[in-house]
Scaffold this motif. Structure first.
Motif, PDB file in Angstrom:
ATOM      1  N   ARG A 149       0.777  -1.079  -0.001  1.00 51.03           N
ATOM      2  CA  ARG A 149      -0.054  -0.024   0.041  1.00 51.03           C
ATOM      3  C   ARG A 149       0.673   1.183  -0.185  1.00 51.03           C
ATOM      4  O   ARG A 149       0.513   2.434  -0.489  1.00 51.03           O
ATOM      5  CB  ARG A 149      -1.069  -0.090   1.178  1.00 51.03           C
ATOM      6  CG  ARG A 149      -2.045  -0.913   0.839  1.00 51.03           C
ATOM      7  CD  ARG A 149      -2.986  -1.101   2.047  1.00 51.03           C
ATOM      8  NE  ARG A 149      -2.627  -1.930   2.946  1.00 51.03           N
ATOM      9  CZ  ARG A 149      -2.803  -1.777   4.399  1.00 51.03           C
ATOM     10  NH1 ARG A 149      -3.751  -0.834   4.774  1.00 51.03           N
ATOM     11  NH2 ARG A 149      -2.111  -2.511   5.237  1.00 51.03           N
TER      12      ARG A 149
ATOM     13  N   TYR B  85       4.006   1.236  -1.339  1.00 51.57           N
ATOM     14  CA  TYR B  85       4.535   1.386  -2.589  1.00 51.57           C
ATOM     15  C   TYR B  85       3.663   1.947  -3.758  1.00 51.57           C
ATOM     16  O   TYR B  85       4.085   2.450  -4.754  1.00 51.57           O
ATOM     17  CB  TYR B  85       4.745  -0.241  -3.008  1.00 51.57           C
ATOM     18  CG  TYR B  85       5.320  -0.264  -4.483  1.00 51.57           C
ATOM     19  CD1 TYR B  85       6.572   0.203  -4.841  1.00 51.57           C
ATOM     20  CD2 TYR B  85       4.838  -1.052  -5.398  1.00 51.57           C
ATOM     21  CE1 TYR B  85       7.226  -0.187  -6.191  1.00 51.57           C
ATOM     22  CE2 TYR B  85       5.520  -1.448  -6.602  1.00 51.57           C
ATOM     23  CZ  TYR B  85       6.395  -0.869  -7.040  1.00 51.57           C
ATOM     24  OH  TYR B  85       6.926  -1.057  -8.141  1.00 51.57           O
ATOM     25  N   ALA B  86       2.275   1.527  -3.652  1.00 53.61           N
ATOM     26  CA  ALA B  86       1.095   2.054  -4.653  1.00 53.61           C
ATOM     27  C   ALA B  86       1.342   3.449  -4.690  1.00 53.61           C
ATOM     28  O   ALA B  86       1.384   4.187  -5.782  1.00 53.61           O
ATOM     29  CB  ALA B  86       0.172   1.776  -4.288  1.00 53.61           C
ATOM     30  N   TRP B  87       1.565   4.201  -3.603  1.00 52.85           N
ATOM     31  CA  TRP B  87       1.640   5.589  -3.533  1.00 52.85           C
ATOM     32  C   TRP B  87       3.022   6.068  -4.184  1.00 52.85           C
ATOM     33  O   TRP B  87       3.057   7.148  -4.626  1.00 52.85           O
ATOM     34  CB  TRP B  87       1.597   6.292  -2.165  1.00 52.85           C
ATOM     35  CG  TRP B  87      -0.058   5.996  -1.863  1.00 52.85           C
ATOM     36  CD1 TRP B  87      -0.480   5.106  -1.064  1.00 52.85           C
ATOM     37  CD2 TRP B  87      -1.061   6.881  -2.180  1.00 52.85           C
ATOM     38  NE1 TRP B  87      -1.764   5.354  -0.972  1.00 52.85           N
ATOM     39  CE2 TRP B  87      -2.405   6.361  -1.688  1.00 52.85           C
ATOM     40  CE3 TRP B  87      -1.188   8.109  -3.286  1.00 52.85           C
ATOM     41  CZ2 TRP B  87      -3.464   6.775  -2.259  1.00 52.85           C
ATOM     42  CZ3 TRP B  87      -2.356   8.535  -3.629  1.00 52.85           C
ATOM     43  CH2 TRP B  87      -3.585   7.775  -3.075  1.00 52.85           C
TER      44      TRP B  87
ATOM     45  N   ILE C 138       4.201   4.937  -6.880  1.00 53.10           N
ATOM     46  CA  ILE C 138       4.117   4.966  -8.103  1.00 53.10           C
ATOM     47  C   ILE C 138       3.095   6.084  -8.438  1.00 53.10           C
ATOM     48  O   ILE C 138       3.495   6.989  -9.322  1.00 53.10           O
ATOM     49  CB  ILE C 138       3.266   3.550  -8.593  1.00 53.10           C
ATOM     50  CG1 ILE C 138       4.144   2.523  -8.437  1.00 53.10           C
ATOM     51  CG2 ILE C 138       2.782   3.657 -10.072  1.00 53.10           C
ATOM     52  CD1 ILE C 138       3.644   0.974  -8.685  1.00 53.10           C
TER      53      ILE C 138
END
Lengths: 302, 262
Positions: A129, A131-133, A135
């Protein structure tokens, strides 16, 4: 004592004994050791100096506590952490309210699915979660390019979205949102719709109905959610570590640094104890306010 | 009223979008034929292929699975005992010990266990991580089991005792089958929590031991690569499966006013 009573007592110990022993050994004892460590001297090569020094004296002191008080930088980190946690709590509350209200108002057969959809992201890996940010907020991603194109149009300098306080806050909210929705839903779902009908009949508009009936009645849920968001947010270290800039170090980062990099364990223990006290006081406060809110809850007064 | 509902739906949809779009982006880019996670180039399974050839990742996955299996098995037994004890007996100490690890920030348990293991000269590695995971999983299992027990008809146990069953027989043949869905749900939860845990593992693993979250952490600290997306997508799929099964078995996990049918 009859044989049946004796059997009952033996059964009680058989059932509660093993988990009790395990948690004493791997939770309570380490916590006490940490308290002891906070009074010791840091070792020459990190960790802890021997408990008994060469002259055979017990080496216990309060130097780490003195350091906490005399070096204002640590108080500032605490204040900053409280600020981040409080902002996270307020933003979560604003986002969670419509979600919880929608789930509570939808037909019973849809509620479970809608609620499961709120909780599911919480069960995906914490690091994923974050890591998603990385990106989404990355410098080459669409969001940052759009923002900087708009800024350039106004003649402003480009900004970095990643490695900033903004990124830390967005991710803190993202990670903790489900903790706010759940207790709010549990509360809103119990409200009597007749109260709102009565208020409407008496001429209250939607705004008045919300602020004078729904919101005051939901306060126990709000307090419970606030505790569930604020406490973990206060101790977080991975989010500032991965998404933050150099100024976004929070108390969790300083604790991590003391244990793994500087390796000053006594001082790390002092900071951890302060964090524990803050968390326990807040949890106790939330439980107390929640209980007072429920017993003092009278629809006529709300 | 209709206008209000319309407004509510819009706000809630934005909330759901906020929760899901980031995860969807991770999954979509795991199939993207580009090193940069910036724009869609074309479909590929290359990142998954690379993942299966990555020895470090496979070792980490094996470690994570082993720890999660051991931690969920032990914490399910201890957590079920704790749940039963908390429901049946008036104990003060046990609920405090069971619930505090859940209530305080994770980092605190991580650092206190680090001091504890090092002071005991206990080598940090798979065993210390598993012991730490058990300690924080017990509480979650206990909560689920206690919730299941409170939906149970206590007179069934009394009837069994009146018919001459020993306490153990009554538990084994009446209580346990009735709370079994809760126990299994708790086990799946413990497994998920263990395999996903980063913070406590970070402090108790020592230098030489790597688990999946630790491997992901060291990868994203260096660079953002689609290989991380691929392992994330697989991990999400696994978690999703486990949690859907758990929530089917124990609806009280996400319902507040559930009368759990036996």
């Amino acid at each position: 004592m009859t044989p049946r009573e004796r059997a009952a007592r033996a059964g009680r110990w058989l059932v509660s004994g093993p988990p009790l022993v395990y948690l004493v050994l791997f939770f309570a004892v380490p916590a006490l050791i940490m308290v002891l460590a906070s009074f010791r001297t840091p070792g020459e090569f990190g960790g802890l100096a021997p408990l008994v020094d060469e002259s055979g004296r017990l080496d216990l002191n309060i130097e780490s506590y003195v350091r906490l008080i005399t070096e204002p930088v640590y108080a500032q980190v605490f204040v900053k952490s409280v600020g981040y946690a409080a902002s996270t709590t307020l933003i979560c509350l604003a986002l969670a309210y419509p979600l919880a209200a929608l789930v509570a108002q939808s037909p019973k057969r849809h509620r479970n699915l809608l609620l499961l959809l709120v909780i599911l992201p919480f069960w995906s890996n914490f690091l994923i979660r974050i890591y998603a940010w990385m990106i989404i907020l990355g410098p080459q991603a669409a969001l940052a390019r759009t923002v900087n194109a708009v800024l350039a149009w106004f003649g402003a300098d480009p900004v970095a979205l990643l490695f900033s306080s903004f990124a830390v806050l967005v991710c803190l909210v993202y990670v903790h949102l489900p903790f706010m929705v759940l207790p709010l839903y549990a509360n809103l779902e119990k409200h009597d719709p007749a109260l709102l009908d009565a208020a409407r009949d008496l001429g209250a508009n939607a705004w008045q109905r919300f602020w004078r009936i729904t919101f005051p009645l939901s306060l126990p849920g709000v307090y419970a959610g606030a505790a569930l968001v604020f406490i973990p947010a206060l101790g977080i270290f991975a989010i500032p570590d991965i998404l933050g800039g150099p100024d976004d170090s929070l108390i969790g980062n300083v604790i991590k640094q003391q244990f793994l990099e500087t390796r000053d364990w006594p001082f790390g223990s002092v900071l951890s104890i302060m964090l524990t006290i803050a968390a326990l006081v807040l949890a106790g406060l939330a439980a107390w306010v929640g209980r007072a809110g429920i017993s003092g809850q009278r629809p006529g007064r709300a | 009223m209709r206008r209000r509902r319309y407004w509510l739906w819009t706000a809630a949809l934005c909330g759901y979008a906020f929760l899901y779009v980031p995860l969807l982006i991770v999954i979509v880019y795991s199939f993207n034929d580009s090193r940069l996670n910036a724009e869609w180039v074309g479909f590929t399974l290359d990142w998954y292929r690379r993942l299966l050839a990555d020895d470090g990742m496979l070792v980490a996955a094996g470690n994570s699975l082993l720890i999660a299996l051991v931690a969920s098995a032990v914490s399910t037994v201890l957590g079920t005992m704790a749940g039963v004890a908390m429901y049946r007996y008036r104990t003060r100490l046990l609920p405090i010990l069971v619930l505090t690890p859940i209530a305080i920030p994770e980092i605190l348990m991580g650092v206190s266990l680090l001091i504890f293991f090092v002071m005991l000269n206990f080598t940090l590695g798979l065993a210390s991580v598993a012991l730490a995971h058990i300690a924080f999983c017990i509480g979650f299992v206990a909560i689920v089991v206690r919730a299941r027990l409170s939906g149970m008809d206590e007179s069934l146990v009394e009837a069994a005792r009146d018919c001459g069953a020993t306490p153990w027989q009554a538990f084994r043949h009446v209580t346990l089958p009735l709370i079994m869905p809760g126990v299994i749900a708790g086990a799946l939860m413990a497994f998920t929590l263990s395999i996903d845990d980063f913070v406590i593992t970070f402090f108790t693993a020592g230098a030489g031991t790597v688990t999946l979250p630790l491997q992901i952490y060291s990868m994203i600290k260096i660079a953002v690569t689609p290989e991380v997306n691929a392992v994330s997508a697989l991990l999400m799929l696994l978690t999703l499966l486990l949690i859907v099964i758990a929530s089917k078995l124990s609806p009280s996990l996400y319902q507040s006013d559930q009368e759990t049918p036996a």
